[in-house]
Design a protein around this motif. Structure first.
Motif, PDB file in Angstrom:
ATOM      1  N   SER A  20     -11.992   7.494  -4.797  1.00  0.00           N
ATOM      2  CA  SER A  20     -12.815   6.774  -3.836  1.00  0.00           C
ATOM      3  C   SER A  20     -12.354   5.330  -3.703  1.00  0.00           C
ATOM      4  CB  SER A  20     -14.286   6.817  -4.262  1.00  0.00           C
ATOM      5  OG  SER A  20     -14.454   6.108  -5.472  1.00  0.00           O
ATOM      6  N   CYS A  21     -11.772   4.783  -4.779  1.00  0.00           N
ATOM      7  CA  CYS A  21     -11.296   3.410  -4.748  1.00  0.00           C
ATOM      8  C   CYS A  21      -9.902   3.299  -4.147  1.00  0.00           C
ATOM      9  CB  CYS A  21     -11.269   2.828  -6.166  1.00  0.00           C
ATOM     10  SG  CYS A  21     -12.899   2.688  -6.912  1.00  0.00           S
ATOM     11  N   LYS A  22      -9.228   4.439  -3.958  1.00  0.00           N
ATOM     12  CA  LYS A  22      -7.875   4.469  -3.440  1.00  0.00           C
ATOM     13  C   LYS A  22      -6.929   3.669  -4.312  1.00  0.00           C
ATOM     14  CE  LYS A  22      -9.542   6.437   0.245  1.00  0.00           C
ATOM     15  NZ  LYS A  22     -10.906   6.187  -0.049  1.00  0.00           N
ATOM     16  N   SER A  23      -6.123   4.313  -5.067  1.00  0.00           N
ATOM     17  CA  SER A  23      -5.180   3.611  -5.924  1.00  0.00           C
ATOM     18  C   SER A  23      -4.352   2.638  -5.112  1.00  0.00           C
ATOM     19  CB  SER A  23      -4.259   4.617  -6.600  1.00  0.00           C
ATOM     20  OG  SER A  23      -3.214   3.962  -7.260  1.00  0.00           O
ATOM     21  N   LYS A  24      -4.289   1.380  -5.545  1.00  0.00           N
ATOM     22  CA  LYS A  24      -3.568   0.350  -4.828  1.00  0.00           C
ATOM     23  C   LYS A  24      -2.169   0.130  -5.393  1.00  0.00           C
ATOM     24  CE  LYS A  24      -7.830  -2.024  -3.528  1.00  0.00           C
ATOM     25  NZ  LYS A  24      -8.602  -3.282  -3.579  1.00  0.00           N
ATOM     26  N   SER A  25      -1.812   0.903  -6.407  1.00  0.00           N
ATOM     27  CA  SER A  25      -0.516   0.718  -7.029  1.00  0.00           C
ATOM     28  C   SER A  25       0.369   1.912  -6.753  1.00  0.00           C
ATOM     29  CB  SER A  25      -0.674   0.525  -8.535  1.00  0.00           C
ATOM     30  OG  SER A  25      -1.242   1.686  -9.103  1.00  0.00           O
ATOM     31  N   GLY A  26       1.670   1.713  -6.950  1.00  0.00           N
ATOM     32  CA  GLY A  26       2.607   2.800  -6.824  1.00  0.00           C
ATOM     33  C   GLY A  26       3.357   2.762  -5.513  1.00  0.00           C
ATOM     34  N   SER A  28       7.102   4.720  -3.548  1.00  0.00           N
ATOM     35  CA  SER A  28       8.091   5.780  -3.628  1.00  0.00           C
ATOM     36  C   SER A  28       9.343   5.294  -4.340  1.00  0.00           C
ATOM     37  CB  SER A  28       8.448   6.271  -2.227  1.00  0.00           C
ATOM     38  OG  SER A  28       9.548   7.158  -2.270  1.00  0.00           O
ATOM     39  N   ASP A  29       9.820   6.080  -5.305  1.00  0.00           N
ATOM     40  CA  ASP A  29      11.063   5.718  -5.986  1.00  0.00           C
ATOM     41  C   ASP A  29      12.284   6.160  -5.185  1.00  0.00           C
ATOM     42  OD1 ASP A  29      10.698   8.402  -6.312  1.00  0.00           O
ATOM     43  OD2 ASP A  29      11.255   8.447  -8.429  1.00  0.00           O
ATOM     44  N   LYS A  30      12.056   6.758  -4.020  1.00  0.00           N
ATOM     45  CA  LYS A  30      13.161   7.183  -3.168  1.00  0.00           C
ATOM     46  C   LYS A  30      13.289   6.352  -1.899  1.00  0.00           C
ATOM     47  CE  LYS A  30      14.433  10.688  -5.762  1.00  0.00           C
ATOM     48  NZ  LYS A  30      13.650  10.340  -6.963  1.00  0.00           N
ATOM     49  N   THR A  31      12.159   5.842  -1.382  1.00  0.00           N
ATOM     50  CA  THR A  31      12.213   5.027  -0.163  1.00  0.00           C
ATOM     51  C   THR A  31      11.761   3.592  -0.387  1.00  0.00           C
ATOM     52  OG1 THR A  31       9.948   5.558   0.561  1.00  0.00           O
ATOM     53  CG2 THR A  31      11.700   7.092   1.212  1.00  0.00           C
ATOM     54  N   GLY A  32      11.024   3.344  -1.469  1.00  0.00           N
ATOM     55  CA  GLY A  32      10.482   2.015  -1.710  1.00  0.00           C
ATOM     56  C   GLY A  32       9.197   1.736  -0.972  1.00  0.00           C
ATOM     57  N   MET A  33       8.755   2.655  -0.119  1.00  0.00           N
ATOM     58  CA  MET A  33       7.538   2.458   0.660  1.00  0.00           C
ATOM     59  C   MET A  33       6.312   2.566  -0.253  1.00  0.00           C
ATOM     60  SD  MET A  33       8.535   2.107   3.886  1.00  0.00           S
ATOM     61  CE  MET A  33       7.347   2.722   5.063  1.00  0.00           C
ATOM     62  N   ALA A  34       5.372   1.640  -0.085  1.00  0.00           N
ATOM     63  CA  ALA A  34       4.164   1.631  -0.904  1.00  0.00           C
ATOM     64  C   ALA A  34       3.236   2.768  -0.504  1.00  0.00           C
ATOM     65  CB  ALA A  34       3.450   0.292  -0.780  1.00  0.00           C
ATOM     66  N   TYR A  35       2.590   3.356  -1.509  1.00  0.00           N
ATOM     67  CA  TYR A  35       1.599   4.391  -1.253  1.00  0.00           C
ATOM     68  C   TYR A  35       0.244   3.751  -0.956  1.00  0.00           C
ATOM     69  CZ  TYR A  35       4.976   7.375  -3.785  1.00  0.00           C
ATOM     70  OH  TYR A  35       6.092   8.032  -4.206  1.00  0.00           O
ATOM     71  N   ASN A  36      -0.620   4.521  -0.309  1.00  0.00           N
ATOM     72  CA  ASN A  36      -2.028   4.174  -0.124  1.00  0.00           C
ATOM     73  C   ASN A  36      -2.224   2.865   0.639  1.00  0.00           C
ATOM     74  OD1 ASN A  36      -2.656   6.453  -1.815  1.00  0.00           O
ATOM     75  ND2 ASN A  36      -2.231   5.168  -3.587  1.00  0.00           N
ATOM     76  N   LYS A  37      -1.304   2.573   1.547  1.00  0.00           N
ATOM     77  CA  LYS A  37      -1.427   1.359   2.374  1.00  0.00           C
ATOM     78  C   LYS A  37      -1.218   1.727   3.831  1.00  0.00           C
ATOM     79  CE  LYS A  37      -0.082  -2.032  -1.156  1.00  0.00           C
ATOM     80  NZ  LYS A  37      -1.389  -2.717  -1.156  1.00  0.00           N
ATOM     81  N   LYS A  38      -2.147   1.279   4.657  1.00  0.00           N
ATOM     82  CA  LYS A  38      -2.123   1.605   6.077  1.00  0.00           C
ATOM     83  C   LYS A  38      -0.848   1.115   6.752  1.00  0.00           C
ATOM     84  CE  LYS A  38      -4.769   0.673  10.297  1.00  0.00           C
ATOM     85  NZ  LYS A  38      -5.947  -0.025  10.851  1.00  0.00           N
ATOM     86  N   GLU A  39      -0.413  -0.095   6.373  1.00  0.00           N
ATOM     87  CA  GLU A  39       0.726  -0.700   7.050  1.00  0.00           C
ATOM     88  C   GLU A  39       2.035   0.027   6.762  1.00  0.00           C
ATOM     89  OE1 GLU A  39      -0.337  -3.467   3.527  1.00  0.00           O
ATOM     90  OE2 GLU A  39      -1.338  -2.093   4.931  1.00  0.00           O
ATOM     91  N   ALA A 231     -17.090   8.533   2.117  1.00  0.00           N
ATOM     92  CA  ALA A 231     -16.030   9.417   2.599  1.00  0.00           C
ATOM     93  C   ALA A 231     -14.666   8.768   2.423  1.00  0.00           C
ATOM     94  CB  ALA A 231     -16.268   9.757   4.068  1.00  0.00           C
ATOM     95  N   MET A 232     -13.654   9.588   2.293  1.00  0.00           N
ATOM     96  CA  MET A 232     -12.295   9.095   2.116  1.00  0.00           C
ATOM     97  C   MET A 232     -11.868   8.279   3.332  1.00  0.00           C
ATOM     98  SD  MET A 232     -11.449  10.424  -0.842  1.00  0.00           S
ATOM     99  CE  MET A 232      -9.686  10.221  -0.906  1.00  0.00           C
ATOM    100  N   LYS A 233     -11.266   7.124   3.100  1.00  0.00           N
ATOM    101  CA  LYS A 233     -10.747   6.315   4.196  1.00  0.00           C
ATOM    102  C   LYS A 233      -9.458   6.940   4.716  1.00  0.00           C
ATOM    103  CE  LYS A 233     -13.956   3.205   3.734  1.00  0.00           C
ATOM    104  NZ  LYS A 233     -15.045   3.099   4.736  1.00  0.00           N
ATOM    105  N   ASP A 234      -9.364   7.024   6.027  1.00  0.00           N
ATOM    106  CA  ASP A 234      -8.162   7.582   6.659  1.00  0.00           C
ATOM    107  C   ASP A 234      -7.175   6.449   6.898  1.00  0.00           C
ATOM    108  OD1 ASP A 234      -6.233   8.892   8.071  1.00  0.00           O
ATOM    109  OD2 ASP A 234      -7.614   9.922   9.422  1.00  0.00           O
ATOM    110  N   LEU A 235      -6.125   6.411   6.114  1.00  0.00           N
ATOM    111  CA  LEU A 235      -5.161   5.320   6.189  1.00  0.00           C
ATOM    112  C   LEU A 235      -4.082   5.535   7.241  1.00  0.00           C
ATOM    113  CD1 LEU A 235      -4.643   4.735   2.345  1.00  0.00           C
ATOM    114  CD2 LEU A 235      -6.231   3.567   3.884  1.00  0.00           C
ATOM    115  N   ASN A 236      -4.184   6.636   7.971  1.00  0.00           N
ATOM    116  CA  ASN A 236      -3.184   6.911   9.010  1.00  0.00           C
ATOM    117  C   ASN A 236      -3.319   5.900  10.143  1.00  0.00           C
ATOM    118  OD1 ASN A 236      -1.476   7.938  10.948  1.00  0.00           O
ATOM    119  ND2 ASN A 236      -2.241  10.047  10.800  1.00  0.00           N
TER     120      ASN A 236
END
Length: 525
Positions: A20-26, A28-39, A231-236
């Motif tokens: 529910s808090c959406k992990s803010k860390s992490g 991709s070790d293949k693309t470098g793109m941050a997870y769980n971020k809308k941008e 409810a889960m936030k839709d980060l798309n």
């Protein structure tokens, strides 16, 4: 097993609160793109997933064992009554601490009558057959009327249920557990808010209006639209009107979020036998110190402990006419069944894995199943099913009147091309030439002789464990018998199981481990 139940609750709360808090860390070790971020495209990853059993379940760490091996010292065994001895490996899984009780089944019936008050056929079809107690030369009529519903038997195992009814109960239980989890954690509307703020609304699932009752498969396919306060936030970022903060769009929980529990189901025969033996209590450094022929250690059938010395360790028939001992000193304390938490649990913490009632398992019966079955998770009974697609373009699935996905026999052994998928939806008859073989009778000509030299067919299901109406011969975990899946008995009940996802090792603390640096952002198992 109070610790297990508490562990289950804590696990659910921990997973729910984290996601529910959406992990803010992490990243991709293949693309470098941050997870769980809308941008960065809103790709959501739960990198702190912690698994745990569903309500009522005990975790079983799997491993290798000899199926049928416990029958080695059992006298009088007959060919076909025990499994073919073979070393196999069972993956880790969850299984019910106890057999399903009458109260558990009445809860099921209450849900049906509450949600479908005019669907008399549905209610009738799920009623156990209490006439299984009738015997022409025995006065068992009180059990016909009282065994299922009278409070004196509320903690006794439900009987008179067919294999098919047990399967449907498992499906219903899956949906109720997942619905409660989602509503209690705010991912869906709470029971209280959903029912106009009535305080007792959470006692059962009230009718869900035009959408129908909750179904896990339908919900995961986004065909239930019910978003709660958390409810889960839709980060798309491509979703229309997707703002920020409180204005951000929401979505259903996904399988990737690690919140929903896997499906409850009947245990496979290999799982059941492995769990019944409980060899974990006799094993050290991969060495089995003493084999077992019952779920407890030793060759005897009675307790050797000082406080319970001489008491029978399970509910069974000691001789052809002795069901419970002598008046004034009843030994196993039961004429018929007894409460599901009776006697001493085995080394896995499971009650009544021998005696009380036989238990349905999922397998189709064949005398020589384990001579040819795979060595890892051997199982006979696969009839591969797929969800029926209602709209191949959008992926919408067909649902029945209870809002459950409609399942159809699988037509393909591998993933279809997009063109094949569209064609199958419009011309299903054309695709039957590719129909997948029914694996229940895979390479097995035996069913061709049904009614001539054998009573075994593709609807013959295995049951195990021995019962109140059996002698000690059947208490051995390797014993096996069969009954048609639409038939029932006064000495057959069941318990449920669940797949364990991820590593088969349950507890790694204190055990030697290779020290590997985890992938960036991944901390769960």
């Amino acid at each position: 097993m109070k610790k297990t139940s508490l562990y289950s609750i804590i696990s659910i709360m921990a997973v729910a609160s984290f996601v529910s808090c959406k992990s803010k860390s992490g990243s991709s070790d293949k693309t470098g793109m941050a997870y769980n971020k809308k941008e960065y495209g809103g790709f959501t990853v739960n990198n702190r997933y912690k698994r745990g059993p569903g309500p009522g379940l005990v975790e079983i760490e799997g491993g290798a064992f000899v199926i049928g091996g416990s029958a080695i010292n059992v006298p009088g065994q007959e060919l076909g009554n025990y499994n073919h001895k073979r070393e196999i490996t069972v993956n880790s899984f969850y299984i019910d601490e106890t057999e399903v009780s009458n109260t558990n089944w009445l809860e099921y019936l209450n849900w049906i009558v509450t949600n479908f008050p005019k669907d008399y056929e549905y209610y009738y079809n799920e009623l156990p057959d209490t006439l299984v107690w009738r015997r022409p030369l025995s006065y068992n009529e009180p059990y016909v009327e009282n065994y299922l519903r009278h409070p004196a038997y509320q903690d006794y195992p439900v009987v008179g249920v067919t294999w098919e009814q047990a399967e449907r109960y498992c499906e219903w239980r899956t949906d109720r557990v997942n619905e409660l989890l989602l509503r209690e954690r705010g991912y869906m509307t709470s029971f209280k808010d959903k029912n106009g703020g009535t305080a007792n609304a959470g006692a059962t699932t009230a009718s869900a209006g035009s959408q129908g009752p909750f179904s896990t498969g339908t919900y995961l396919n986004n065909q239930i639209d019910d978003k709660g306060k958390r409810a889960m936030k839709d980060l798309n970022p491509s979703n229309a009107g997707n703002g920020t903060g409180k204005n951000m769009a929401t979505r259903n929980v996904r399988l990737e979020d690690g919140i929903l529990k896997s499906a409850y189901r009947l245990p496979f025969e290999t799982e059941w036998e492995y769990a019944a033996l409980g060899l974990i209590g006799n094993t050290q450094y991969e060495n089995i110190n003493d084999n077992k022929i019952y779920p407890w250690s030793g060759l005897g059938l009675s307790s050797a402990k000082k406080g319970t010395r001489g008491l029978i360790l399970a509910n069974f028939k000691r001789t052809k006419g002795d069901y419970m001992g002598v008046g004034g000193s009843l030994n196993d304390k039961g004429g018929i069944t007894v409460a599901v938490r009776s006697y001493t649990p085995n080394d896995f913490g499971l009650y009544n894995m021998a005696g009380n009632v036989n238990e349905w398992v999922r397998d189709v019966y064949r005398p020589g199943t384990f001579e040819a079955a795979d060595a890892f998770n051997p199982f006979r009974g696969n009839l591969y099913l797929d969800k029926k697609i209602a709209d191949p373009t959008t992926g919408k699935i067909a649902v029945d009147k209870y809002n459950r996905p409609v399942m159809t026999e699988a037509l393909y052994a591998k993933k279809q091309t997009w063109a094949e998928k569209q064609a199958a939806a419009t011309k299903p008859a054309d695709s039957l030439k590719n129909a997948y073989a029914d694996q229940r009778g895979f390479r097995d000509p035996q069913t061709e002789l049904y009614g001539e030299t054998t009573l075994v067919n593709d609807k013959s299901r295995v049951y195990k464990g021995g019962s109140w109406n059996d002698q000690a011969l059947w208490l051995n975990p390797a014993s096996r018998r069969f009954l048609q899946q639409d038939e029932s008995s006064a000495d057959i009940g069941f318990r449920c199981a669940m797949d364990m996802q991820g590593s088969p090792e349950i507890r790694s603390q204190g055990k030697p481990q290779f020290k590997n640096k985890p992938g960036k952002g991944f901390r769960g198992r």
